[in-house]
Design a protein around this motif. Sequence first.
Motif, short mmCIF file in Angstrom:
data_model
loop_
_atom_site.label_atom_id
_atom_site.label_comp_id
_atom_site.label_asym_id
_atom_site.label_seq_id
_atom_site.Cartn_x
_atom_site.Cartn_y
_atom_site.Cartn_z
N GLY A 102 4.08 10.97 2.54
CA GLY A 102 4.25 9.50 1.83
C GLY A 102 3.61 8.63 2.72
O GLY A 102 2.73 7.70 2.12
N ALA A 103 3.73 8.47 3.90
CA ALA A 103 3.07 7.45 4.49
C ALA A 103 1.53 7.40 4.73
O ALA A 103 0.99 6.57 4.73
N HIS A 106 0.54 6.01 1.53
CA HIS A 106 0.52 4.71 1.24
C HIS A 106 -0.75 4.18 2.30
O HIS A 106 -1.45 3.20 1.60
N GLY A 109 -3.62 3.82 0.30
CA GLY A 109 -3.69 2.95 -0.89
C GLY A 109 -3.29 3.67 -1.86
O GLY A 109 -3.71 3.40 -3.29
N LYS A 110 -2.66 4.80 -2.08
CA LYS A 110 -2.46 5.93 -3.15
C LYS A 110 -0.92 6.05 -2.90
O LYS A 110 -0.79 7.45 -2.75
N PRO A 111 0.06 5.46 -3.14
CA PRO A 111 1.34 5.62 -2.83
C PRO A 111 2.10 6.78 -3.63
O PRO A 111 3.06 7.33 -3.36
N GLN A 112 1.51 7.00 -4.58
CA GLN A 112 1.88 8.07 -5.69
C GLN A 112 1.41 9.60 -5.27
O GLN A 112 1.78 10.51 -5.91
N SER A 114 1.55 11.57 -2.80
CA SER A 114 2.34 12.46 -1.50
C SER A 114 1.63 13.82 -2.01
O SER A 114 1.56 14.59 -0.93
#
Length: 163
Positions: A102-103, A106, A109-112, A114
């Motif tokens: 997830g980090a 993020h 720039g694509k937090p979804q 993972s």
Amino acid sequence: MSTAPLLAQFRTETPYGPVLLARTAKGLAGLWNAGQAHHPPPLSAPVANHPWFDAARRALDAWATLKDDPVLPPLDPQGTAFQQAVWVRLLAIPRGGLTSYGAIAHALGKPQASRAVGAAVGRNPIGILVPCHRVVGARGELTGYAGGLPLKTLLLQQEGVLI
């Protein structure tokens, strides 16, 4: 996804077992442990040693005793633009450090994304030297590793990470 032709391959023994190395004109393109997930099928590149293979072998020989990451040969992992971006992020994780899928998502720039990051990490063609073993689950748990969880655990312990 563009792929550069593999110009040479070489099999060698390391402290982590036998590995297959491959290179393009630009750099080391593959380092796969025997039996790891996503190991390539037989390569058509000729068998030949190369200074980049020697550098990779030296880095693996010294991995457990290093305080910092070794100087790597030029790298040229083959993959999509997204995979390449993930692999660059892996190289930025310091020795003894951990991050999560997830980090990385993020940071890109694509937090979804993972799961897509996890897939890219799993497809890392230069195991150990591009340190995908430093990626853990969101709660710090050890998750899958193409080379197997025992190898991931060993690598992290050698880097001083308490498991």
